[in-house]
Design an enzyme around this catalytic site. Structure first.
Site, PDB file in Angstrom:
ATOM      1  N   TYR A   4     -30.929 -18.286  21.492  1.00  0.00           N
ATOM      2  CA  TYR A   4     -31.787 -18.606  20.339  1.00  0.00           C
ATOM      3  C   TYR A   4     -33.252 -18.284  20.642  1.00  0.00           C
ATOM      4  O   TYR A   4     -33.899 -17.523  19.919  1.00  0.00           O
ATOM      5  CB  TYR A   4     -31.645 -20.086  19.950  1.00  0.00           C
ATOM      6  CG  TYR A   4     -32.794 -20.589  19.102  1.00  0.00           C
ATOM      7  CD1 TYR A   4     -32.982 -20.128  17.803  1.00  0.00           C
ATOM      8  CD2 TYR A   4     -33.726 -21.508  19.618  1.00  0.00           C
ATOM      9  CE1 TYR A   4     -34.060 -20.559  17.030  1.00  0.00           C
ATOM     10  CE2 TYR A   4     -34.793 -21.946  18.858  1.00  0.00           C
ATOM     11  CZ  TYR A   4     -34.967 -21.475  17.566  1.00  0.00           C
ATOM     12  OH  TYR A   4     -36.038 -21.906  16.811  1.00  0.00           O
ATOM     13  N   LYS A  34     -35.961 -15.492  19.083  1.00  0.00           N
ATOM     14  CA  LYS A  34     -37.223 -15.863  18.433  1.00  0.00           C
ATOM     15  C   LYS A  34     -38.387 -15.159  19.143  1.00  0.00           C
ATOM     16  O   LYS A  34     -39.315 -14.670  18.500  1.00  0.00           O
ATOM     17  CB  LYS A  34     -37.428 -17.383  18.462  1.00  0.00           C
ATOM     18  CG  LYS A  34     -36.509 -18.171  17.543  1.00  0.00           C
ATOM     19  CD  LYS A  34     -36.635 -17.827  16.070  1.00  0.00           C
ATOM     20  CE  LYS A  34     -37.944 -18.274  15.455  1.00  0.00           C
ATOM     21  NZ  LYS A  34     -37.944 -18.071  13.973  1.00  0.00           N
ATOM     22  N   THR A  67     -41.330 -20.793  17.339  1.00  0.00           N
ATOM     23  CA  THR A  67     -41.053 -22.022  18.076  1.00  0.00           C
ATOM     24  C   THR A  67     -41.774 -22.041  19.418  1.00  0.00           C
ATOM     25  O   THR A  67     -42.021 -20.983  20.013  1.00  0.00           O
ATOM     26  CB  THR A  67     -39.525 -22.119  18.302  1.00  0.00           C
ATOM     27  OG1 THR A  67     -39.262 -23.162  19.234  1.00  0.00           O
ATOM     28  CG2 THR A  67     -38.938 -20.833  18.870  1.00  0.00           C
ATOM     29  N   ASP A  68     -42.026 -23.252  19.923  1.00  0.00           N
ATOM     30  CA  ASP A  68     -42.603 -23.381  21.270  1.00  0.00           C
ATOM     31  C   ASP A  68     -41.614 -22.960  22.358  1.00  0.00           C
ATOM     32  O   ASP A  68     -42.003 -22.729  23.504  1.00  0.00           O
ATOM     33  CB  ASP A  68     -43.088 -24.817  21.519  1.00  0.00           C
ATOM     34  CG  ASP A  68     -42.015 -25.889  21.371  1.00  0.00           C
ATOM     35  OD1 ASP A  68     -40.852 -25.556  21.028  1.00  0.00           O
ATOM     36  OD2 ASP A  68     -42.338 -27.082  21.588  1.00  0.00           O
ATOM     37  N   GLU A  69     -40.321 -22.846  21.981  1.00  0.00           N
ATOM     38  CA  GLU A  69     -39.302 -22.502  22.993  1.00  0.00           C
ATOM     39  C   GLU A  69     -39.490 -21.103  23.578  1.00  0.00           C
ATOM     40  O   GLU A  69     -38.896 -20.784  24.603  1.00  0.00           O
ATOM     41  CB  GLU A  69     -37.900 -22.603  22.396  1.00  0.00           C
ATOM     42  CG  GLU A  69     -37.527 -23.997  22.012  1.00  0.00           C
ATOM     43  CD  GLU A  69     -36.043 -24.148  21.746  1.00  0.00           C
ATOM     44  OE1 GLU A  69     -35.256 -23.294  22.174  1.00  0.00           O
ATOM     45  OE2 GLU A  69     -35.689 -25.142  21.100  1.00  0.00           O
TER      46      GLU A  69
HETATM   47  P1  NAD Z   1     -32.338 -24.446   9.637  1.00  0.00           P
HETATM   48  O1  NAD Z   1     -31.206 -23.937  10.444  1.00  0.00           O
HETATM   49  O2  NAD Z   1     -32.332 -25.840   9.139  1.00  0.00           O
HETATM   50  O3  NAD Z   1     -32.547 -23.497   8.360  1.00  0.00           O
HETATM   51  C1  NAD Z   1     -32.453 -22.110   8.426  1.00  0.00           C
HETATM   52  C2  NAD Z   1     -32.315 -21.575   7.002  1.00  0.00           C
HETATM   53  O4  NAD Z   1     -32.284 -20.137   7.070  1.00  0.00           O
HETATM   54  C3  NAD Z   1     -31.022 -22.018   6.304  1.00  0.00           C
HETATM   55  O5  NAD Z   1     -31.294 -22.429   4.981  1.00  0.00           O
HETATM   56  C4  NAD Z   1     -30.157 -20.762   6.315  1.00  0.00           C
HETATM   57  O6  NAD Z   1     -29.252 -20.687   5.222  1.00  0.00           O
HETATM   58  C5  NAD Z   1     -31.214 -19.671   6.258  1.00  0.00           C
HETATM   59  N1  NAD Z   1     -30.735 -18.396   6.813  1.00  0.00           N
HETATM   60  C6  NAD Z   1     -30.104 -18.199   7.989  1.00  0.00           C
HETATM   61  N2  NAD Z   1     -29.806 -16.888   8.139  1.00  0.00           N
HETATM   62  C7  NAD Z   1     -30.281 -16.254   7.037  1.00  0.00           C
HETATM   63  C8  NAD Z   1     -30.295 -14.893   6.607  1.00  0.00           C
HETATM   64  N3  NAD Z   1     -29.748 -13.922   7.355  1.00  0.00           N
HETATM   65  N4  NAD Z   1     -30.877 -14.586   5.427  1.00  0.00           N
HETATM   66  C9  NAD Z   1     -31.417 -15.569   4.653  1.00  0.00           C
HETATM   67  N5  NAD Z   1     -31.426 -16.860   4.998  1.00  0.00           N
HETATM   68  C10 NAD Z   1     -30.868 -17.208   6.181  1.00  0.00           C
HETATM   69  O7  NAD Z   1     -33.636 -24.159  10.520  1.00  0.00           O
HETATM   70  P2  NAD Z   1     -34.989 -25.002  10.654  1.00  0.00           P
HETATM   71  O8  NAD Z   1     -34.824 -26.014  11.708  1.00  0.00           O
HETATM   72  O9  NAD Z   1     -35.459 -25.375   9.319  1.00  0.00           O
HETATM   73  O10 NAD Z   1     -35.950 -23.859  11.240  1.00  0.00           O
HETATM   74  C11 NAD Z   1     -36.661 -23.009  10.353  1.00  0.00           C
HETATM   75  C12 NAD Z   1     -37.570 -22.097  11.166  1.00  0.00           C
HETATM   76  O11 NAD Z   1     -38.476 -22.874  11.927  1.00  0.00           O
HETATM   77  C13 NAD Z   1     -36.828 -21.221  12.159  1.00  0.00           C
HETATM   78  O12 NAD Z   1     -37.446 -19.947  12.173  1.00  0.00           O
HETATM   79  C14 NAD Z   1     -37.006 -21.924  13.479  1.00  0.00           C
HETATM   80  O13 NAD Z   1     -36.968 -21.011  14.549  1.00  0.00           O
HETATM   81  C15 NAD Z   1     -38.398 -22.507  13.303  1.00  0.00           C
HETATM   82  N6  NAD Z   1     -38.695 -23.722  14.066  1.00  0.00           N
HETATM   83  C16 NAD Z   1     -37.870 -24.803  13.986  1.00  0.00           C
HETATM   84  C17 NAD Z   1     -38.227 -25.982  14.647  1.00  0.00           C
HETATM   85  C18 NAD Z   1     -37.365 -27.237  14.554  1.00  0.00           C
HETATM   86  O14 NAD Z   1     -37.691 -28.237  15.175  1.00  0.00           O
HETATM   87  N7  NAD Z   1     -36.292 -27.243  13.782  1.00  0.00           N
HETATM   88  C19 NAD Z   1     -39.412 -26.020  15.407  1.00  0.00           C
HETATM   89  C20 NAD Z   1     -40.208 -24.873  15.467  1.00  0.00           C
HETATM   90  C21 NAD Z   1     -39.858 -23.741  14.789  1.00  0.00           C
HETATM   91  O1  DAU Z   2     -38.904 -26.863  20.104  1.00  0.00           O
HETATM   92  C1  DAU Z   2     -38.593 -26.348  18.847  1.00  0.00           C
HETATM   93  C2  DAU Z   2     -37.095 -26.220  18.692  1.00  0.00           C
HETATM   94  O2  DAU Z   2     -36.586 -27.532  18.488  1.00  0.00           O
HETATM   95  C3  DAU Z   2     -36.696 -25.307  17.537  1.00  0.00           C
HETATM   96  O3  DAU Z   2     -37.108 -23.998  17.828  1.00  0.00           O
HETATM   97  C4  DAU Z   2     -35.180 -25.332  17.306  1.00  0.00           C
HETATM   98  O4  DAU Z   2     -34.850 -24.572  16.157  1.00  0.00           O
HETATM   99  C5  DAU Z   2     -34.749 -26.774  17.098  1.00  0.00           C
HETATM  100  O5  DAU Z   2     -33.344 -26.837  16.954  1.00  0.00           O
HETATM  101  C6  DAU Z   2     -35.198 -27.626  18.280  1.00  0.00           C
HETATM  102  O6  DAU Z   2     -34.493 -27.223  19.476  1.00  0.00           O
HETATM  103  P1  DAU Z   2     -33.899 -28.311  20.506  1.00  0.00           P
HETATM  104  O7  DAU Z   2     -32.820 -27.662  21.270  1.00  0.00           O
HETATM  105  O8  DAU Z   2     -35.002 -28.984  21.235  1.00  0.00           O
HETATM  106  O9  DAU Z   2     -33.316 -29.365  19.398  1.00  0.00           O
HETATM  107  P2  DAU Z   2     -31.972 -30.243  19.341  1.00  0.00           P
HETATM  108  O10 DAU Z   2     -32.118 -31.116  18.154  1.00  0.00           O
HETATM  109  O11 DAU Z   2     -30.764 -29.394  19.432  1.00  0.00           O
HETATM  110  O12 DAU Z   2     -32.055 -31.119  20.659  1.00  0.00           O
HETATM  111  C7  DAU Z   2     -33.207 -31.921  20.962  1.00  0.00           C
HETATM  112  C8  DAU Z   2     -32.991 -32.517  22.343  1.00  0.00           C
HETATM  113  O13 DAU Z   2     -31.917 -33.460  22.289  1.00  0.00           O
HETATM  114  C9  DAU Z   2     -32.579 -31.497  23.395  1.00  0.00           C
HETATM  115  O14 DAU Z   2     -33.147 -31.887  24.640  1.00  0.00           O
HETATM  116  C10 DAU Z   2     -31.055 -31.621  23.451  1.00  0.00           C
HETATM  117  C11 DAU Z   2     -30.844 -33.093  23.185  1.00  0.00           C
HETATM  118  N1  DAU Z   2     -29.597 -33.482  22.495  1.00  0.00           N
HETATM  119  C12 DAU Z   2     -29.235 -32.808  21.374  1.00  0.00           C
HETATM  120  C13 DAU Z   2     -28.115 -33.183  20.656  1.00  0.00           C
HETATM  121  C14 DAU Z   2     -27.675 -32.432  19.409  1.00  0.00           C
HETATM  122  C15 DAU Z   2     -28.865 -34.586  22.952  1.00  0.00           C
HETATM  123  O15 DAU Z   2     -29.207 -35.215  23.959  1.00  0.00           O
HETATM  124  N2  DAU Z   2     -27.770 -34.972  22.234  1.00  0.00           N
HETATM  125  C16 DAU Z   2     -27.358 -34.316  21.114  1.00  0.00           C
HETATM  126  O16 DAU Z   2     -26.343 -34.727  20.499  1.00  0.00           O
END
Ligand code: NAD
Ligand code: DAU
Length: 332
Positions: A148, A152, A121-123
């Site tokens: 989190y 990562k 992630t960019d975080e």
């Molecule tokens: P998500 O929470 O939707 O999915 C995570 C999946 O991993 C789930 O299906 C869960 O059951 C599985 N999981 C969790 N713990 C596990 C374990 N111990 N063994 C096997 N499976 C397990 O997450 P997402 O948003 O799809 O993110 C996926 C990946 O992408 C993560 O590594 C996250 O850091 C990265 N990422 C997410 C975003 C975003 O915007 N959501 C952006 C950049 C990177």
């Molecule tokens: O940047 C990549 C990341 O993006 C991933 O690594 C994470 O797995 C993914 O969950 C996401 O993280 P954020 O914390 O940015 O995502 P989230 O959807 O939780 O929140 C997006 C933005 O919206 C953040 O600034 C918090 C805000 N927010 C979130 C929720 C759930 C609100 O204002 N209201 C809300 O109800």
């Protein structure tokens, strides 16, 4: 034809990747997923059975991981505890999955000499000021803020160390915020869409001025495939689609596309340590691997996403009440 092991393939981005690989390549996919609260096997069960094998199991369990890694050509590691808010209330599962789980996978990949791609992630880079002209690049120093993002960051550093010390054949990608179908209703965009469907006002943390750099999940998938095909071993690639938007603008866009007044939302208590802005410079990926995003119209992408949640209520409904109850307890 290759055999790809996808960890976390029943989660949001992992399941979108599985769909993408099946639609655009001849690879066979094996998904390893623990099916935590965030995993939903229904996101992938309708895909053709001859192209996909599903295994329920924990990435931190070597007895599960070893034989699956031995039988695969490439590992793509999506599995993680992914939600910042959860990590602030109960960090332990983030350490178990994101650190120990990644360690277990890279040890198996090292032992069996397999190609490994780590999804991150960019975080890991922390946050930027709203008016900072710079964006994150592959050279930005690590500075994570939350439990989190720090786990990562730790997992990225493990992969880098395994490349250097043990010659692990690995690449890493750090992507910005994804949107699209199959995202859990705890996350910002699906939470607000499903709130509006349920007659609940969207909830903005703090002033809503925080900026996220949105990318469609399909564009993330095409970038990951490009890195697996053409990326240089040991390298990190940032993935982003120039999609910076503040949260208030995103909520207003959702409201206006759902036939509501665009000020029909509530401000709620802010997230502790809330990162202000993320922004990705993806020049390396675009120039070196000739990648570009296809979903450049965020408004059209949001419209499609709203339609998907309207059309797929059976997919998200079982998680909604519990998710909102948890947020209510937190004042959010
Ligand atoms: P998500 O929470 O939707 O999915 C995570 C999946 O991993 C789930 O299906 C869960 O059951 C599985 N999981 C969790 N713990 C596990 C374990 N111990 N063994 C096997 N499976 C397990 O997450 P997402 O948003 O799809 O993110 C996926 C990946 O992408 C993560 O590594 C996250 O850091 C990265 N990422 C997410 C975003 C975003 O915007 N959501 C952006 C950049 C990177
Ligand atoms: O940047 C990549 C990341 O993006 C991933 O690594 C994470 O797995 C993914 O969950 C996401 O993280 P954020 O914390 O940015 O995502 P989230 O959807 O939780 O929140 C997006 C933005 O919206 C953040 O600034 C918090 C805000 N927010 C979130 C929720 C759930 C609100 O204002 N209201 C809300 O109800």
């Amino acid at each position: 034809m290759g055999k790809i092991l996808v960890t976390g393939g029943a989660g949001f981005i992992g399941s979108n990747f599985v769909h993408y690989v099946i639609a655009n390549t001849d690879h066979h996919v094996t998904v390893l997923d623990k099916l935590t609260y965030a995993g939903n096997v229904e996101s992938i069960t309708h895909l053709p059975g001859e192209r996909l094998t599903f295994v329920q199991g924990d990435i931190a369990d070597p007895s599960v991981v070893e034989p699956l890694v031995a039988a695969s050509d490439v590992l793509v590691h999506y599995a993680a505890e992914s939600h910042n808010d959860n990590s602030l209330h109960d960090p332990r599962p983030f350490l178990d999955t994101n650190i120990i789980g990644t360690y277990t996978l890279i040890e198996a990949a090292r032992k069996h000499g397999k190609r490994f791609h780590h999804i991150s992630t960019d975080e890991v880079y922390g946050d930027l000021e709203l008016d900072d002209p710079e964006r994150f690049t592959e050279n930005t120093p690590y500075n994570p803020s939350s439990p989190y993002s720090s786990t990562k960051a730790g997992s990225d550093l493990l992969v880098r160390a395994w490349v250097r010390s043990f010659g692990l054949q690995a690449t890493i990608s750090n992507c910005s915020n994804n949107y699209g179908p199959y995202q859990h209703v705890e996350k910002f965009i699906p939470r607000q869409i499903t709130n509006v469907i349920d007659g609940i006002r969207p909830k903005l943390y703090g002033k809503g001025e925080n900026v996220r750099d949105w990318i469609h999940a399909n564009d993330h998938s095409s970038a990951v495939l490009a890195i697996i095909d053409k990326g240089r071993i040991g390298e990190t690639y940032l993935i982003g689609a120039d999609g910076e938007k503040n949260n208030k603008d995103v909520v207003e866009l959702i409201l206006s596309h759902m036939g509501q007044d665009n000020d029909a939302y509530d401000h709620v208590v802010d997230r502790p340590g809330h990162d202000l802005r993320y922004a990705i410079d993806s020049t390396k990926l675009r120039t070196e691997l000739d990648w570009k995003p296809e979903f450049s119209n965020f408004e059209a992408g949001i419209e499609d996403t709203i339609k998907w949640y309207r059309d797929n209520e059976a997919w998200w409904r079982p998680q909604k009440a519990e998710t909102e109850a948890k947020y209510k307890e937190q004042g959010q």
